[in-house]
Design an enzyme around this catalytic site. Sequence first.
Site, PDB file in Angstrom:
ATOM      1  N   LYS A 192      23.550   1.524   4.892  1.00  0.00           N
ATOM      2  CA  LYS A 192      23.197   2.676   4.060  1.00  0.00           C
ATOM      3  C   LYS A 192      21.774   3.107   4.368  1.00  0.00           C
ATOM      4  CE  LYS A 192      21.363   3.127   0.042  1.00  0.00           C
ATOM      5  NZ  LYS A 192      20.556   4.327   0.296  1.00  0.00           N
ATOM      6  N   GLU A 266      12.795  -7.510   3.608  1.00  0.00           N
ATOM      7  CA  GLU A 266      11.523  -7.121   4.221  1.00  0.00           C
ATOM      8  C   GLU A 266      10.903  -6.106   3.280  1.00  0.00           C
ATOM      9  OE1 GLU A 266       8.919  -5.136   5.644  1.00  0.00           O
ATOM     10  OE2 GLU A 266      10.170  -4.382   7.297  1.00  0.00           O
ATOM     11  N   CYS A 300       5.123  -0.307   5.920  1.00  0.00           N
ATOM     12  CA  CYS A 300       5.060  -1.509   5.082  1.00  0.00           C
ATOM     13  C   CYS A 300       3.919  -2.423   5.510  1.00  0.00           C
ATOM     14  CB  CYS A 300       6.377  -2.246   5.112  1.00  0.00           C
ATOM     15  SG  CYS A 300       7.001  -2.498   6.761  1.00  0.00           S
ATOM     16  N   GLU A 397       0.356  -1.553  -3.338  1.00  0.00           N
ATOM     17  CA  GLU A 397       0.754  -0.851  -2.115  1.00  0.00           C
ATOM     18  C   GLU A 397       0.801   0.649  -2.415  1.00  0.00           C
ATOM     19  OE1 GLU A 397       4.916  -1.210  -0.764  1.00  0.00           O
ATOM     20  OE2 GLU A 397       4.135  -1.438   1.265  1.00  0.00           O
TER      21      GLU A 397
END
Length: 810
Positions: A192, A266, A300, A397
């Site tokens: 997906k 991850e 990331c 983040e």
Amino acid sequence: MASVPEIFQSMEYGPAPEAAGPALEWLQGHGRRFGLFIGGRWTEPGSETFETLNPATAKPLAALTQASPAEVDRAVKAARKAQPNWWAIGGHGRARYLYALGRQVQKHSRLFAVLETLDNGKPIRESRDIDIPLVARHFYHHAGWAQLMQRELPGREPVGVIGQIIPWNFPLLMLSWKIAPALAMGNTVVLKPAEFTSLTALRFAELCQEIGLPPGVVNIITGDGRTGEALVTHPDVDKIAFTGSTEVGRIIRSATAGSGKKLSLELGGKSPFVVFSDADLDSVVEGVVDAIWFNQGQVCCAGSRILVQEGVSDRLVTKLKERMETLRVGDPLDKAVDMGAIIAPVQLEKIQGLVRKGEDEGAKLWQPSWSCPREGWFFPPTLFTEVSPAATIAQVEIFGPVVVLMTFRTPEEAVQLANNTRYGLAASVWTESINLALDVAPQLKAGTVWINCTNVFDAASGFGGYRESGFGREGGREGLREYVKWAPGRSGGQAVRRSGRNARRTAGSNSGRSHASTDRLTDRPSDRLPPIDRTPKLYIAGKQTRPDSGYSMAVLDARGQQLGEVGQGNRKDIRNAVEAAHKASGWARVTAHQRAQVLYYLAENLAARADEFARRLIGFGSTDAEAKREVALTVERTFSYAAWADKYDGAVHHTPFRNVTLAMPEPIGVMGVVAPAEWPLLSFVSTVLPGIAMGNTVVAIPSDLGPLLATDLYQVLDTSDLPGGVLNIVTGVRDELARVLAAHDDVDGIWYFGNQETSAEVERLSAGNMKRTWVDLGERRDWSDAQVGEGEEFLEQATQVKNIWIPYGE
Ligand code: NAI
């Protein structure tokens, strides 16, 4: 008119737009509406659709189908049906298909690059020169692994049907990271893409048709988090591979807990970019550009925290500002543009909100003097100085083009600041001193460390996180482990169903056997005297410790007779044990040779007390012969882990840049081990020693029969030079203590061998700090069989791989 030197100075460019024609024609050819790719066919666009937009213009590109749970089910069924044959065609057959996919990506590389830029907003320079070439490389590299699987991974087989969920920041690249290794190892997939960026995945589905990939091997379903959730919870999916936010990662960890699904995550990061005063500052500035303005900072592993040594901080800031002034933000299809658009308004608002918060908290903001385009969603490169390490923008983040800068004085302080985050995805280190770089790299808690470079990736190198950045690796030999399992009965793996002697022991039936008559070892005059009371305690920090609760609990044999008492450990004892294990972290830095020596010594001392251990086992219901065999096997197993201690090596990956990449297995840190019930002595040693051999420190909870043995064992530990705190033993109600360990935020990994219910709970509770888990879901293994009771599987579970990229050669 400007003179030539003036032009060089100002570096004005005219526009150099890449033609979007072929990509738009492709969209038009599909009527700008897409169905799902299931079982090798396209479905009609569904009843519920959503639009995918061009972030640079805010205009719609196409309508996509929101896959329903029923469609997810059909895709999973198609993958299930295709899997046996996909495995059966063999490594060479799969290699040919993967090779063909690599070729097709290359042949259509410009279409893919333009489509990616239209859908994601990233500069064409990046999609054309970085993303798409890496996609092809991933398929080629893994064609090679398919070819070599049988020889290089003997005893392993595919996991089965894999559900894969990817984010929007590197749409096709993340697809290749997921699909290539899965297919190479004989799995089939349902993937997906992210709802913002599905177009290149849909074009990829067409490639699968074009090369004649067997139907059902790759299925692509579009949709938002609801579709993702349906895939995650589908009972017939064997593994979930996810890349995305830590928040959703945590949800998936909980949703899959106890299901037996393999899982790799991850997740996010807040990666440090460490600049020492001897670094080449001009290279550093270009490094920062790549670290945080690559893909608008929506990366990331973005180097979002610059840590610079005090003496060069001002110079670096000045140089950075000059460079930021020359960055070009604008139409991502323009070949001379450095930064494109932010993926969506929601992301833009998140960035804006965090930047406001940074200012409110007192940090100093700097942005270039020029302004961003008004159409579409853009945000300028942003630098924050005067940032406190605890500030929100230093911890959270941001996932945008915003970098914070902090200073340090000494290398120790740099390491401390670098590790001052709950994440651990990547780090980069800038210095002209190789000694300094290689001293700092192992101390950084990160899955990848780049030396004098940043944001470089390759299929041959593993990528993935420590701590809350997730677990599992993608790329490299280590990445293959995520997509294989041990074939039944092969070396180092695979749980074996309860059988024979184990069954009797776990069931606790010892019926019809007189206690003393068969137990030759216990049949001694001294045994007829009342025993001298021994009061087993807990074993924490190398000391025998009384339980905090002040309670003891009885240990009963199979017939319900009391064998002895042990201390009843509680939450506080676990806390103390974890603290002791942390304090003993120097064990990780002891040489592997030295660790081996300690384990050999442990074996020697165990052997010296073999009779005592055998008697204890006889007390639990073993025959004389069984008890002796278990003790002998325990000594042998201790030898095995002493042997492994200096032989479980890493690898050098040949990444095709000017460097080598060292893949180093590192200890996880503090491990909780909840030991199995069968073979109580052997299994206790088999489950605590792999971690210790690899440099972890352990808090162990013995099984219900095990506590007395474990407490006997600490007498051996005391004489074996094992430093205090490396192995801590807390006895008590096992599953209760297991839950406390699983929920403990300072435990980095937990192994649980027990029942299905607590296995599930251990996985669920571990979501708090994303600790690595290994549970057996109530499956039993035959610990006496070295094929399944020891070996590589244990060592893999006791380590995580760090990839260190080191400049090397031309
Ligand atoms: P996300 O984690 O929500 O989305 C990633 C993928 O997970 C998408 O395909 C999404 O549809 C799917 N998903 C969402 N909810 C799900 C669920 N409950 N079960 C299964 N799948 C689910 O990330 P999102 O919303 O796109 O971005 C939010 C924030 O996450 C960003 O602002 C950024 O900070 C971070 N992020 C981090 C990434 C990374 O690689 N570390 C990638 C993307 C986002």
